[in-house]
Design a protein around this motif. Structure first.
Motif, PDB file in Angstrom:
ATOM      1  N   LEU A  88      38.667  42.939  50.849  1.00 22.95           N
ATOM      2  CA  LEU A  88      40.048  42.705  50.429  1.00 22.95           C
ATOM      3  C   LEU A  88      40.509  43.747  49.422  1.00 22.95           C
ATOM      4  O   LEU A  88      41.504  43.544  48.736  1.00 22.95           O
ATOM      5  N   GLY A  89      39.775  44.826  49.318  1.00 25.64           N
ATOM      6  CA  GLY A  89      40.082  45.834  48.314  1.00 25.64           C
ATOM      7  C   GLY A  89      40.941  46.957  48.865  1.00 25.64           C
ATOM      8  O   GLY A  89      41.045  47.168  50.073  1.00 25.64           O
ATOM      9  N   PRO A  91      39.185  40.438  45.636  1.00 28.46           N
ATOM     10  CA  PRO A  91      40.051  41.605  45.725  1.00 28.46           C
ATOM     11  C   PRO A  91      39.736  42.616  44.632  1.00 28.46           C
ATOM     12  O   PRO A  91      39.380  42.254  43.514  1.00 28.46           O
ATOM     13  N   ALA A  92      39.885  43.873  44.978  1.00 27.41           N
ATOM     14  CA  ALA A  92      39.590  44.950  44.045  1.00 27.41           C
ATOM     15  C   ALA A  92      40.511  46.114  44.326  1.00 27.41           C
ATOM     16  O   ALA A  92      41.044  46.248  45.431  1.00 27.41           O
ATOM     17  N   SER A  93      40.699  46.914  43.310  1.00 23.68           N
ATOM     18  CA  SER A  93      41.377  48.180  43.498  1.00 23.68           C
ATOM     19  C   SER A  93      40.475  49.245  42.917  1.00 23.68           C
ATOM     20  O   SER A  93      40.349  49.382  41.715  1.00 23.68           O
ATOM     21  N   TRP A 146      31.208  35.934  54.615  1.00 28.73           N
ATOM     22  CA  TRP A 146      32.553  35.946  54.021  1.00 28.73           C
ATOM     23  C   TRP A 146      33.095  34.515  53.927  1.00 28.73           C
ATOM     24  O   TRP A 146      32.502  33.693  53.257  1.00 28.73           O
ATOM     25  N   LEU A 192      45.945  36.583  47.686  1.00 26.43           N
ATOM     26  CA  LEU A 192      44.765  35.876  48.170  1.00 26.43           C
ATOM     27  C   LEU A 192      44.945  34.433  47.719  1.00 26.43           C
ATOM     28  O   LEU A 192      44.823  34.140  46.524  1.00 26.43           O
ATOM     29  N   ASP A 196      52.324  42.497  36.530  1.00 32.22           N
ATOM     30  CA  ASP A 196      50.884  42.356  36.512  1.00 32.22           C
ATOM     31  C   ASP A 196      50.361  42.398  35.083  1.00 32.22           C
ATOM     32  O   ASP A 196      50.869  43.102  34.238  1.00 32.22           O
ATOM     33  N   GLN A 204      42.926  29.457  42.434  1.00 32.27           N
ATOM     34  CA  GLN A 204      44.097  29.819  43.240  1.00 32.27           C
ATOM     35  C   GLN A 204      43.711  30.377  44.605  1.00 32.27           C
ATOM     36  O   GLN A 204      44.570  30.621  45.440  1.00 32.27           O
ATOM     37  N   VAL A 205      42.415  30.584  44.785  1.00 34.56           N
ATOM     38  CA  VAL A 205      41.951  31.324  45.951  1.00 34.56           C
ATOM     39  C   VAL A 205      41.177  30.399  46.877  1.00 34.56           C
ATOM     40  O   VAL A 205      40.413  29.549  46.434  1.00 34.56           O
ATOM     41  N   ASP A 243      46.912  31.783  46.253  1.00 33.38           N
ATOM     42  CA  ASP A 243      48.077  31.891  45.382  1.00 33.38           C
ATOM     43  C   ASP A 243      47.935  33.019  44.370  1.00 33.38           C
ATOM     44  O   ASP A 243      48.784  33.181  43.488  1.00 33.38           O
ATOM     45  N   LEU A 244      46.862  33.761  44.470  1.00 31.30           N
ATOM     46  CA  LEU A 244      46.591  34.811  43.493  1.00 31.30           C
ATOM     47  C   LEU A 244      47.161  36.138  43.970  1.00 31.30           C
ATOM     48  O   LEU A 244      46.822  36.612  45.055  1.00 31.30           O
ATOM     49  N   ARG A 245      48.013  36.722  43.142  1.00 29.76           N
ATOM     50  CA  ARG A 245      48.551  38.031  43.497  1.00 29.76           C
ATOM     51  C   ARG A 245      47.520  39.103  43.178  1.00 29.76           C
ATOM     52  O   ARG A 245      47.041  39.198  42.055  1.00 29.76           O
ATOM     53  N   THR A 246      47.195  39.908  44.174  1.00 31.81           N
ATOM     54  CA  THR A 246      46.186  40.947  43.957  1.00 31.81           C
ATOM     55  C   THR A 246      46.814  42.303  43.684  1.00 31.81           C
ATOM     56  O   THR A 246      46.263  43.095  42.934  1.00 31.81           O
ATOM     57  N   ASN A 247      47.939  42.569  44.295  1.00 33.13           N
ATOM     58  CA  ASN A 247      48.645  43.828  44.059  1.00 33.13           C
ATOM     59  C   ASN A 247      50.119  43.640  44.367  1.00 33.13           C
ATOM     60  O   ASN A 247      50.499  42.686  45.054  1.00 33.13           O
ATOM     61  N   SER A 248      50.904  44.566  43.875  1.00 33.94           N
ATOM     62  CA  SER A 248      52.332  44.501  44.116  1.00 33.94           C
ATOM     63  C   SER A 248      52.840  45.908  44.435  1.00 33.94           C
ATOM     64  O   SER A 248      52.417  46.884  43.806  1.00 33.94           O
TER      65      SER A 248
END
Lengths: 410, 418
Positions: free
Chosen positions: B324-325, A283-285, A216, B272, A27, A251-252, B274-279
């Motif tokens: 998606l979090g 997406p979020a963390s 959404w 999401l 990452d 990509q999304v 082709d985008l990697r959000t986490n691994s």
């Protein structure tokens, strides 16, 4: 035995090598892009370190904030009440909602009489308080039905043809919009239940008898609920138009439409009611990263809305909005990217070729529309919501508390 | 023709475990007609976890993994059936206390599996020296390592959702040539919604997997596998997808002092588009030794897991996420030691056991909305389990491999498992 050992070592090496090969695509860092222009000056902060702060609403010299999730042993079941007359918000009281773990939306009705709080996840509901004493809200009722119990993600309080309603976006698995008549706040009356969203309905915006829903992956849908001339009512909304907004990355797929603001420019003119802003929640963390753009939708033809522009911040994504419609400024919460202020007055669809993205939309950043930014570069923040009260911008920071920021001017 | 039938029959013998009183299964061309077998087993145990949540220790008792497994074949093995009924939905609705466990709406408790754990029809044959099979039904996807239920610990590892894919509608094609097995499968991506909920039949084929297994010397087995899983967590298909890798070395020598071993690495990327959000990654090692009549097992794993908002029950998360979090990533380092001793009491095999684990969770991303020390009250978590595994009928090995996908099977000595 040596042969066995060699085999074990060899096999282990293969596993480790395969793992290393697959893991080499590591990452990248995801720091938000800094804004180098004017700052939204921070005037003060009311600390909140015991719970995660969520949404903010203000009225007069009082702010109300909700809480979210679990922080240590404390869950998001509290409403905090703040005096905001001074530079630094001061916590003066709190309310606890029993059997709740997350309070999402919080809003004061336009007449200042009611405070409406959404509770999410199990026991989804709205809790309605009387604001006769704004610093001492008293509970009128908690509205919890089989149609809300899965969780009220957002609760938008708005008036349609003189009647006050709460528009509740209900969590999946059967995502739906529930509209509740608040004419008698002690006895809310269910007016509509309609499944919508793919897979969520996240938020709505109501103005002039039109309902805008953030669905959404189904994008933005506009409904007539009494002001659109299509025969729609609150009890029977009639769809006028839909647009599936773009995403922050090529990509999304999907729209991730999360929230909306239909802008009415007080300055008037041809573009006064032309644009709706759609927040994308990628997406979020929490509380490290976020993603998602602001999408500008031209709604001058409500039956055929189309996206004409966008605003993107590298390494951060938008959440909730508030607007200074007198000055034509959009304030956007940007999670780890702080608060961004955009000049949205005038024609947002007219830009040079160099200011366009590959798909033809205007890039507000390249157009120089970003006016100012707040809470940049200092301590880490994660801004959930913003509220402009006519003079100041209040930002709810999940990590640190309630910020009071100076507003910007043209 | 006779030779072909002999090969089919031999292959069938490898596809199903032995029936009570039957001869052992080997990888030779030994021809045996196997009609079927049934085994019932369960795990009765008491577990104490300190702290389990909010600085509190929990002590609970369970009947875990109550399962009936049946294998049968007809037409001299050309057609076989596999059926596993799992009753954890009745005995384990609250989940089994397991620090670090997650998935299907549970956190720090291992979720119950579905009542219909496996139900497949397997057709198989041979083409020259290549065994071929097609398995269709509900069951395991050919990805990753053997199910933890068949391994020597009562507590599932944290990496269960990184290292196995199960309880899906699946169609598996398999080839076996000598020591090499190649499997490919199509399946539905959605995870089980509850013990009684069937997979979404409309989603069959939206996900796929492939696995290569090679048998080396000394009962060493290598596997590498890949899977693409469409929206496992949001049933209608609009959630994040997963790209998964697994590779492992497995040792199975039940007659020797070093009875079994496993070293695995697994990785899952959340996507999401082709985008990697986490691994998320896992490294896990297991070893079981025979010390006189006692099996002593050790396990270490280092696994990262996603964190999601907890519900009013702090061991539960929502099955219907609203975005998606995630709220954080936690790295779990877990060391476990288990000892068991098997005895036969009439037709019942009984294996009393004791198992001790130490877990150290730490935040992988900071800042985070999930600080393990604050949530659990400590970053050092001890678990102890005492109990017994009870079973009737012959042991079924290699749960989750079907037809030609079953590598050559080592003779199973009685009492060799936990």
């Amino acid at each position: 035995m040596p042969r066995f050992v060699r085999l074990v070592v060899r096999s282990t090496s293969i596993v480790i090598a395969a793992g290393a090969l697959a893991a080499c695509d590591s990452d990248s860092t995801n720091a938000p892009a800094p804004f180098t222009g004017p700052a939204l000056a921070s005037l003060g902060r009311g600390n909140m370190n015991t719970r995660f702060m969520a949404e903010v609403w203000t009225r007069g010299d009082v702010a109300y904030t909700s809480t979210w999730g679990q922080r240590g042993q404390a869950v998001g079941n509290a409403v905090h009440i703040w005096r905001i007359g001074g530079a630094q918000p001061v916590l003066v009281d709190s309310l606890i909602v029993e059997n709740a773990t997350t309070l999402g939306d919080i809003q004061v009705s336009d007449d200042g009489r009611l405070l409406v709080v959404a509770t999410e996840r199990q026991n989804g509901s709205i809790v309605i308080y009387d604001l006769a004493n704004p610093l001492k809200p008293t509970r009128i009722t908690r509205y919890l039905t089989p149609n809300t119990t899965n969780g009220v993600h957002t609760a938008e309080v708005a008036r349609v043809n003189g009647t006050l309603y709460a528009f509740l976006s209900i969590d999946p698995p059967t995502a739906r919009l529930v509209i509740v008549d608040l004419s008698d706040p002690a006895n809310p009356r269910e007016t509509l239940v309609r499944p919508m969203g793919a897979p969520f309905v996240h938020d709505v915006f109501v103005r002039d008898g039109l309902l805008f829903t953030a669905l959404w992956n189904d994008g933005l849908t506009i409904w007539d609920v009494g002001g659109g001339g299509k025969g729609g009512t609150v009890a029977n909304p009639v769809q006028i138009g839909n647009v599936r907004t773009a995403t922050f990355s090529s990509q999304v797929s999907g729209s991730e439409a999360h929230n909306i603001w239909w802008f009415h420019d007080a300055a008037g003119g041809a573009n006064a009611k032309r644009y709706a802003f759609v927040g994308e929640e990628g997406p979020a963390s929490s509380q490290t990263s976020s993603s998602g753009d602001i999408h500008v939708v031209d709604v001058s033809d409500m039956a055929n809305p189309r996206e004409v522009a966008f605003f993107h911040v590298d390494g951060a994504g938008t959440h909730n909005f508030s607007m200074d419609e007198q000055r034509g400024i959009l304030y956007a919460a940007y999670y780890n990217g702080g608060v961004r202020a955009l000049d949205v007055r005038g024609d947002l669809s007219g830009c040079t070729a160099a200011q366009k993205s590959a798909d033809g939309r205007c890039d507000l950043q390249k157009m120089g529309r970003e006016m100012a930014a707040g809470l940049q570069g200092g301590q880490r923040v994660y801004i959930w919501g913003v509220h402009f009260d006519g003079s100041y911008v209040y930002a709810s920071d999940m990590l640190n508390g309630l910020w009071k920021l100076a507003a910007t001017d043209r | 023709m006779v030779g072909l039938l002999r090969r089919v029959a031999a292959a069938a013998a490898l596809a199903v475990p032995v029936a009570p009183g039957c001869a052992q299964i080997t990888d030779s061309a030994h021809v045996a007609t196997v009609s079927g077998s049934v085994r019932a087993q369960a795990l009765a145990l008491v577990t104490r976890v300190d702290p389990a949540m909010s600085a509190r220790a929990f002590t609970e008792g369970y009947l875990a993994q109550p399962i009936i497994m049946a294998h049968g074949s007809a037409f001299r093995g050309a057609l076989a059936a596999v059926l596993s009924l799992d009753f954890e939905g009745l005995t384990l609705d609250r989940g089994q206390l397991t620090p670090g466990a997650y998935g299907e709406g549970y956190a720090d408790r291992r979720h119950p599996h579905t009542y219909l754990h496996e139900a497949l029809i397997v057709g198989r044959g041979a083409f020259y020296r290549t065994g071929v099979s097609l398995a269709i039904g509900k069951g395991f996807v050919p990805f990753g390592t053997d199910d933890p239920m068949t391994r020597p610990f009562a507590a599932y590892p944290v990496n269960h959702h990184l290292a196995q894919i199960l309880e899906r509608y699946v169609a598996i094609g398999a080839l076996r040539y000598g020591r090499l097995v190649v499997e490919g499968a199509l399946f539905n991506g959605d995870e089980p919604a509850s013990p009684g909920a069937p997979p979404d039949a409309d989603r069959v084929g939206d996900s796929w997997a492939a696995r290569v297994t090679a048998r080396a010397f000394y009962q060493l087995e290598l596997q590498a596998s890949y899977a693409f899983v469409t929206s496992p967590e949001i049933a209608d298909g609009a959630g994040l997808d997963q790209r998964k890798w697994s590779t492992a070395v497995r040792l199975d020598r039940p007659l020797s002092r070093v009875r079994s071993g496993l070293l695995e690495w697994a990785r899952t990327d959340a996507l999401l588009g082709d985008l990697r959000t986490n691994s998320f990654t896992s490294v896990l090692g297991e070893l079981t030794l025979a010390v006189r009549s006692i099996s002593v097992s050790g396990r270490y794993e280092n696994t990262t897991r996603p964190e999601e908002q907890r519900l009013l029950d702090p061991f539960r998360t929502s099955r219907s996420p609203t975005d998606l979090g995630i709220i954080g990533i936690t790295r779990w380092q877990v060391g476990s030691v288990a000892a068991s001793m098997q005895r036969q009491l009439g037709r019942v095999d009984v294996a009393p056991f004791a198992e001790v684990s130490f877990s150290h969770p730490s935040a992988e991303l900071t800042p985070t909305a999930f600080v393990p020390r604050d949530i659990y009250g400590s970053s050092s978590i001890w678990s102890i389990s005492l109990g017994a595994r009870l079973g009737v009928g012959p042991h079924h090995t290699r749960m989750g491999r079907y037809g030609a996908g079953m590598p050559n099977v080592t003779p199973r000595v009685p009492h060799a498992t936990h």
